[in-house]
Design a protein around this motif. Structure first.
Motif, PDB file in Angstrom:
ATOM      1  N   ASN A  35      33.219  11.005 -10.951  1.00  0.00           N
ATOM      2  CA  ASN A  35      32.012  11.785 -10.783  1.00  0.00           C
ATOM      3  C   ASN A  35      30.848  11.254 -11.606  1.00  0.00           C
ATOM      4  O   ASN A  35      29.807  11.880 -11.700  1.00  0.00           O
ATOM      5  CB  ASN A  35      32.282  13.257 -11.152  1.00  0.00           C
ATOM      6  N   LEU A 122      37.054  18.058  -5.826  1.00  0.00           N
ATOM      7  CA  LEU A 122      37.999  17.869  -6.922  1.00  0.00           C
ATOM      8  C   LEU A 122      39.076  16.826  -6.643  1.00  0.00           C
ATOM      9  O   LEU A 122      39.918  16.564  -7.511  1.00  0.00           O
ATOM     10  CB  LEU A 122      38.678  19.208  -7.245  1.00  0.00           C
ATOM     11  N   LEU A 125      39.750  14.055  -9.235  1.00  0.00           N
ATOM     12  CA  LEU A 125      40.250  14.616 -10.488  1.00  0.00           C
ATOM     13  C   LEU A 125      41.678  15.128 -10.328  1.00  0.00           C
ATOM     14  O   LEU A 125      42.498  15.021 -11.238  1.00  0.00           O
ATOM     15  CB  LEU A 125      39.326  15.736 -10.972  1.00  0.00           C
ATOM     16  N   ILE A 126      41.972  15.689  -9.179  1.00  0.00           N
ATOM     17  CA  ILE A 126      43.338  16.148  -8.891  1.00  0.00           C
ATOM     18  C   ILE A 126      44.300  14.963  -8.943  1.00  0.00           C
ATOM     19  O   ILE A 126      45.363  15.029  -9.566  1.00  0.00           O
ATOM     20  CB  ILE A 126      43.394  16.852  -7.517  1.00  0.00           C
ATOM     21  N   TYR A 152      37.423  21.965  -3.078  1.00  0.00           N
ATOM     22  CA  TYR A 152      36.273  22.297  -3.911  1.00  0.00           C
ATOM     23  C   TYR A 152      36.586  23.378  -4.947  1.00  0.00           C
ATOM     24  O   TYR A 152      35.693  23.802  -5.676  1.00  0.00           O
ATOM     25  CB  TYR A 152      35.086  22.735  -3.043  1.00  0.00           C
ATOM     26  N   THR A 319      35.620  26.628  -9.733  1.00  0.00           N
ATOM     27  CA  THR A 319      34.936  25.428  -9.275  1.00  0.00           C
ATOM     28  C   THR A 319      34.173  24.782 -10.431  1.00  0.00           C
ATOM     29  O   THR A 319      33.927  25.419 -11.463  1.00  0.00           O
ATOM     30  CB  THR A 319      33.939  25.764  -8.151  1.00  0.00           C
ATOM     31  N   ILE A 320      33.795  23.528 -10.251  1.00  0.00           N
ATOM     32  CA  ILE A 320      33.059  22.797 -11.283  1.00  0.00           C
ATOM     33  C   ILE A 320      31.647  22.512 -10.786  1.00  0.00           C
ATOM     34  O   ILE A 320      31.459  21.960  -9.697  1.00  0.00           O
ATOM     35  CB  ILE A 320      33.771  21.480 -11.641  1.00  0.00           C
ATOM     36  N   HIS A 327      32.668  17.190 -16.477  1.00  0.00           N
ATOM     37  CA  HIS A 327      33.537  17.402 -15.326  1.00  0.00           C
ATOM     38  C   HIS A 327      35.011  17.277 -15.702  1.00  0.00           C
ATOM     39  O   HIS A 327      35.836  18.094 -15.264  1.00  0.00           O
ATOM     40  CB  HIS A 327      33.197  16.411 -14.214  1.00  0.00           C
ATOM     41  N   PHE A 331      37.747  20.259 -15.512  1.00  0.00           N
ATOM     42  CA  PHE A 331      38.929  20.223 -14.644  1.00  0.00           C
ATOM     43  C   PHE A 331      40.199  20.519 -15.436  1.00  0.00           C
ATOM     44  O   PHE A 331      41.104  21.209 -14.942  1.00  0.00           O
ATOM     45  CB  PHE A 331      39.072  18.876 -13.944  1.00  0.00           C
ATOM     46  N   GLU A 335      42.618  23.458 -14.187  1.00  0.00           N
ATOM     47  CA  GLU A 335      44.000  23.074 -13.858  1.00  0.00           C
ATOM     48  C   GLU A 335      44.976  23.874 -14.710  1.00  0.00           C
ATOM     49  O   GLU A 335      45.979  24.397 -14.222  1.00  0.00           O
ATOM     50  CB  GLU A 335      44.183  21.575 -14.087  1.00  0.00           C
TER      51      GLU A 335
END
Length: 431
Positions: A35, A122, A125-126, A152, A319-320, A327, A331, A335
């Motif tokens: 990101n 996401l 990042l996931i 998202y 959400t971010i 970011h 996350f 998470e």
């Protein structure tokens, strides 16, 4: 001599330049994330802000969960901002004013934020954090916050709409308890047997679904219908939609198994939840919140069952915000909030159904007691959730529909005029 001094100065400048170059490679050349952020330093203290709606008790539960998260991520501090009033308007003002939160709680209208590029996808990042979404969520819940094929949000709470029923009324009428295997016809047959009249006056109604959008929409999807086709074109004027709307009106005005607007007014214009608690209706379909309310009511013998056929889920997710400068850290927080340990306080508070597969099938959730009563909490995990027609124009879509259905459900407009008019309005909205 001057020549030697000049040579020494050149050599010194070269050394300084090399050292500066090495220093820049180590400290100033960031390892970028997907990101665009500088890669998170696990030892650097970071302060984040999370916005949410709800009560002070909701905020307290969230803080308890964040305390659990802090055990894993001690360098990340999260300040919780409870937003009262118009949540979306106030959050949008924060974003426009250059003071955005890092993490936002969002529900059905998350696609509005995604379409405006105000929250981030996401997926990267996931993947980078090794999160298995299929392991964390059931398929219908895990994908509920997807937009254009990307995640998202991490779904945080998600309770299916389930059937609440009065066991004593069913026993007295000799009717088998509701089942997820029922058809709409079997539901109607049961509702007719559970409706009780004294003379010309109805004193007990078999089933009151109400006219709220989740009520009629689930009937549409149970019929095999939808609000959009595979090309995302509106499909309101279809037999599946017509049959669902006709059934709802018939239950009030033809079969008398549900209340008419006049009967609702005579009872004080109260909703299905209090009418069920008062013993006026034998069945209703509603959300998890009604469990807490009923647990405080004495003298009613009730339980819950999965909805017959498909139903919808009431949810919110985390959400971010795109404009956040953290970011990766954000996350890590969302998470961690969707791990089993951090979802348990949701269960213990009795306020809502957790979203994750591990939490909703956990012993703590399944064996939870409410008002000293154990009920069929498996109803939530056994429910089948249809893919809700969420889209960036959700609010505008619902206004087009509600403006016409409100008249239809008072029996002051024909089905044909209602459906044709709504189809035309949706065609204009999505052309």
């Amino acid at each position: 001599m001057k020549q030697k001094i000049g040579i020494l100065m050149v050599l010194m400048l070269l050394v300084v330049g090399v050292l500066a170059g090495c220093s820049g490679n180590k400290d100033n050349s960031p390892s970028n994330t997907s990101n665009g952020d500088v890669k998170a330093d696990p030892d650097k203290k970071v302060n984040l802000q999370l916005t949410m709606w709800g009560s002070e008790e909701d905020k307290k539960v969230m803080q308890t969960r964040l305390d659990i998260v802090k055990k894993t991520h001690p360098n990340i501090n999260v300040d919780v901002l409870l937003v009262a009033g118009d949540y979306d308007q106030k959050v949008q003002t924060m974003i426009a004013g250059g003071t955005p939160p890092d993490i936002m709680m969002i529900a059905e209208n998350y696609q509005v934020y995604a379409s405006k590029n105000q929250i981030i996808a996401l997926d990267d990042l996931i993947a980078a954090n090794g999160v298995d979404m299929k392991e964390r969520y059931s398929e219908d819940i895990g994908s509920i916050m997807s937009y254009e094929g990307k995640y998202y949000g991490m779904v945080d709470r998600a309770g299916a709409m389930v059937v609440f029923y009065n066991k004593d009324m069913f026993d007295k009428a000799g009717v088998a308890y509701p089942s997820k295997d029922w058809t709409q016809k079997e539901m109607l047959d049961a509702a007719q047997k559970l409706t009780v009249k004294e003379g010309d006056k109805t004193v007990q109604w078999g089933y009151y679904p109400g006219s709220w959008w989740p009520q009629w929409m689930q009937l549409v999807y149970q019929n095999g219908g939808s609000l959009f086709d595979e090309n995302n074109k509106p499909t309101f004027d279809t037999p599946e939609v017509r049959d669902a709307l006709q059934l709802l009106n018939d239950m009030s005005f033809k079969y008398g198994t549900s209340l008419t607007p006049v009967e609702i007014a005579d009872l004080g214009n109260i909703g299905a939840d209090p009418l069920f608690a008062q013993g006026k209706i034998a069945m209703e379909t509603t959300g998890f919140w009604n469990i807490g309310s009923l647990s405080k009511v004495e003298g009613i013998n009730w339980d819950i069952s999965p909805m017959w056929g498909e139903t919808n889920a009431f949810f919110n997710g985390l959400t971010i915000v795109k404009d956040s400068k953290h970011h990766e850290e954000a996350f890590k927080v969302i998470e961690a909030l969707t791990t089993l340990e951090a979802q348990i306080p949701i269960i213990e508070s009795g306020q809502d159904a957790p979203a994750t597969k591990a939490a909703i099938t956990s012993d703590q959730f399944i064996n939870a007691e409410y008002g000293g009563k154990k009920i069929n909490m498996n109803a939530f995990s056994e429910s089948k959730i249809y893919k809700q027609p969420l889209n960036p124009k959700w609010n505008e879509m619902m206004k087009v529909i509600d403006d016409k259905l409100g008249t239809y459900f008072t029996n002051k407009a024909t089905l044909d005029d209602t459906v044709v008019s709504i189809q035309k309005g949706l065609d204009n909205l999505y052309k």
